[in-house]
Scaffold this motif. Sequence first.
Motif, mmCIF file in Angstrom:
data_model
loop_
_atom_site.group_PDB
_atom_site.id
_atom_site.type_symbol
_atom_site.label_atom_id
_atom_site.label_comp_id
_atom_site.label_asym_id
_atom_site.label_seq_id
_atom_site.Cartn_x
_atom_site.Cartn_y
_atom_site.Cartn_z
ATOM 1 N N LEU A 174 -10.563 13.767 -56.315
ATOM 2 C CA LEU A 174 -9.340 14.309 -56.917
ATOM 3 C C LEU A 174 -8.125 14.167 -56.012
ATOM 4 O O LEU A 174 -7.001 14.040 -56.505
ATOM 5 C CB LEU A 174 -9.547 15.773 -57.291
ATOM 6 C CG LEU A 174 -10.204 16.060 -58.647
ATOM 7 C CD1 LEU A 174 -9.337 15.527 -59.783
ATOM 8 C CD2 LEU A 174 -11.592 15.468 -58.743
ATOM 9 N N GLN A 175 -8.346 14.200 -54.703
ATOM 10 C CA GLN A 175 -7.218 14.053 -53.786
ATOM 11 C C GLN A 175 -6.565 12.688 -53.966
ATOM 12 O O GLN A 175 -5.339 12.572 -54.028
ATOM 13 C CB GLN A 175 -7.678 14.233 -52.339
ATOM 14 C CG GLN A 175 -6.548 14.224 -51.313
ATOM 15 C CD GLN A 175 -5.510 15.299 -51.573
ATOM 16 O OE1 GLN A 175 -5.846 16.440 -51.894
ATOM 17 N NE2 GLN A 175 -4.246 14.946 -51.437
ATOM 18 N N ALA A 176 -7.391 11.648 -54.064
ATOM 19 C CA ALA A 176 -6.861 10.304 -54.282
ATOM 20 C C ALA A 176 -6.156 10.212 -55.626
ATOM 21 O O ALA A 176 -5.084 9.603 -55.736
ATOM 22 C CB ALA A 176 -7.991 9.274 -54.209
ATOM 23 N N ALA A 177 -6.732 10.843 -56.665
ATOM 24 C CA ALA A 177 -6.134 10.811 -57.993
ATOM 25 C C ALA A 177 -4.753 11.456 -57.979
ATOM 26 O O ALA A 177 -3.792 10.912 -58.550
ATOM 27 C CB ALA A 177 -7.042 11.525 -58.994
ATOM 28 N N ILE A 178 -4.643 12.609 -57.330
ATOM 29 C CA ILE A 178 -3.355 13.315 -57.267
ATOM 30 C C ILE A 178 -2.319 12.483 -56.510
ATOM 31 O O ILE A 178 -1.148 12.410 -56.900
ATOM 32 C CB ILE A 178 -3.540 14.696 -56.613
ATOM 33 C CG1 ILE A 178 -4.347 15.607 -57.544
ATOM 34 C CG2 ILE A 178 -2.187 15.339 -56.287
ATOM 35 C CD1 ILE A 178 -4.716 16.942 -56.945
ATOM 36 N N GLU A 179 -2.750 11.826 -55.442
ATOM 37 C CA GLU A 179 -1.838 10.974 -54.678
ATOM 38 C C GLU A 179 -1.362 9.791 -55.519
ATOM 39 O O GLU A 179 -0.173 9.428 -55.493
ATOM 40 C CB GLU A 179 -2.518 10.490 -53.398
ATOM 41 C CG GLU A 179 -2.748 11.604 -52.385
ATOM 42 C CD GLU A 179 -3.549 11.138 -51.172
ATOM 43 O OE1 GLU A 179 -3.920 9.934 -51.142
ATOM 44 O OE2 GLU A 179 -3.797 11.959 -50.273
ATOM 45 N N PHE A 180 -2.274 9.188 -56.277
ATOM 46 C CA PHE A 180 -1.903 8.082 -57.161
ATOM 47 C C PHE A 180 -0.891 8.540 -58.217
ATOM 48 O O PHE A 180 0.073 7.844 -58.531
ATOM 49 C CB PHE A 180 -3.138 7.500 -57.840
ATOM 50 C CG PHE A 180 -3.968 6.613 -56.970
ATOM 51 C CD1 PHE A 180 -3.378 5.680 -56.128
ATOM 52 C CD2 PHE A 180 -5.358 6.688 -56.994
ATOM 53 C CE1 PHE A 180 -4.146 4.849 -55.317
ATOM 54 C CE2 PHE A 180 -6.137 5.872 -56.191
ATOM 55 C CZ PHE A 180 -5.524 4.953 -55.348
ATOM 56 N N ILE A 181 -1.142 9.727 -58.772
ATOM 57 C CA ILE A 181 -0.247 10.266 -59.804
ATOM 58 C C ILE A 181 1.146 10.489 -59.228
ATOM 59 O O ILE A 181 2.162 10.154 -59.854
ATOM 60 C CB ILE A 181 -0.802 11.576 -60.380
ATOM 61 C CG1 ILE A 181 -2.093 11.316 -61.153
ATOM 62 C CG2 ILE A 181 0.228 12.247 -61.306
ATOM 63 C CD1 ILE A 181 -2.827 12.579 -61.570
ATOM 64 N N ASN A 182 1.200 11.051 -58.032
ATOM 65 C CA ASN A 182 2.494 11.324 -57.405
ATOM 66 C C ASN A 182 3.244 10.042 -57.066
ATOM 67 O O ASN A 182 4.477 10.001 -57.105
ATOM 68 C CB ASN A 182 2.301 12.165 -56.144
ATOM 69 C CG ASN A 182 1.947 13.612 -56.466
ATOM 70 O OD1 ASN A 182 2.325 14.130 -57.514
ATOM 71 N ND2 ASN A 182 1.214 14.262 -55.572
ATOM 72 N N GLU A 183 2.511 8.985 -56.729
ATOM 73 C CA GLU A 183 3.144 7.691 -56.471
ATOM 74 C C GLU A 183 3.709 7.100 -57.764
ATOM 75 O O GLU A 183 4.788 6.503 -57.772
ATOM 76 C CB GLU A 183 2.141 6.723 -55.849
ATOM 77 C CG GLU A 183 1.741 7.067 -54.423
ATOM 78 C CD GLU A 183 0.683 6.125 -53.875
ATOM 79 O OE1 GLU A 183 0.377 5.131 -54.577
ATOM 80 O OE2 GLU A 183 0.168 6.370 -52.774
ATOM 81 N N LEU A 184 2.951 7.277 -58.845
ATOM 82 C CA LEU A 184 3.366 6.720 -60.128
ATOM 83 C C LEU A 184 4.524 7.505 -60.735
ATOM 84 O O LEU A 184 5.480 6.922 -61.260
ATOM 85 C CB LEU A 184 2.174 6.726 -61.093
ATOM 86 C CG LEU A 184 2.398 6.123 -62.477
ATOM 87 C CD1 LEU A 184 2.768 4.652 -62.372
ATOM 88 C CD2 LEU A 184 1.146 6.288 -63.335
ATOM 89 N N ASN A 185 4.409 8.833 -60.667
ATOM 90 C CA ASN A 185 5.452 9.701 -61.233
ATOM 91 C C ASN A 185 5.501 10.994 -60.421
ATOM 92 O O ASN A 185 4.741 11.919 -60.679
ATOM 93 C CB ASN A 185 5.152 10.005 -62.702
ATOM 94 C CG ASN A 185 6.273 10.789 -63.366
ATOM 95 O OD1 ASN A 185 7.105 11.411 -62.712
ATOM 96 N ND2 ASN A 185 6.308 10.762 -64.695
#
Length: 258
Positions: A46-57
């Motif tokens: 989930l940490q990676a997912a949240i980081e990806f989301i923050n990079e995207l939007n």
Amino acid sequence: MDYLITEGYPSAAEKFASEANIRPRADFSCIQERVQIRDSIHRGDLQAAIEFINELNPELLDTDKKLHFSLLRLQLVELIRQSFASSDATLVGRAIEFAQNNLAPYAPLEQQFKNDLERAMALLIVPKDSWTKAASSSSSGQSTSQVQADFGALAELVDPSLRRKVAKDVNEAILQSQDQRREANIRYLVRARAWAEGLAREKKVDLPEFLSLGLDADAHPKDSHNGHHGDTEMTENGAEDGAGGGDADLARYTNITS
């Protein structure tokens, strides 16, 4: 094509477009970003997912509190899972600290947040043997009946379907933030078909006991329920997912009078 793009299957969409000799309107590189997020959630990172989301939007999780909370709660569940799978005694403390720092601030905002946090924290008192058996059942693909017996009302938190649900919610939120449809048209049409058939049977309209869409020639009527034939299983949350609140919209697909 619409389904493959919306659900995040860029390779299949590209191959479909090539074989059908059509030019897709979507940028496959943008789809890949959603695929990265989905795959991270599915594997419990989930940490990676949240980081990806923050990079995207960067604004998405700040504006959508419920989505952010669901991601953080799932992350807490994964931390608790790891603490029971490891001999490192410090992992339990890390999970508790994570809950205090990241999830506790949500509790005063909404009662549901508080309830969901309390249920997640209750996983800490589940015996380690139950976690071991749950991990074994998940890896072997066995029935979840044992997990339900061990975890009771908390079973849904450790079931892999929670990862899929959160991933689906994230995918829809990203699409909406990009001014795209939250879901593929085919999902909406399948729910519309199931709703219309259910309404027709409720009003005693003369219909065959089994209505096939011709999607699975080998299926037998006894495997269906009320003629739905499992079509609505395309949704992650069950056949009736979202249908109840959309009757007004779905009604335009049928001429059945109230």
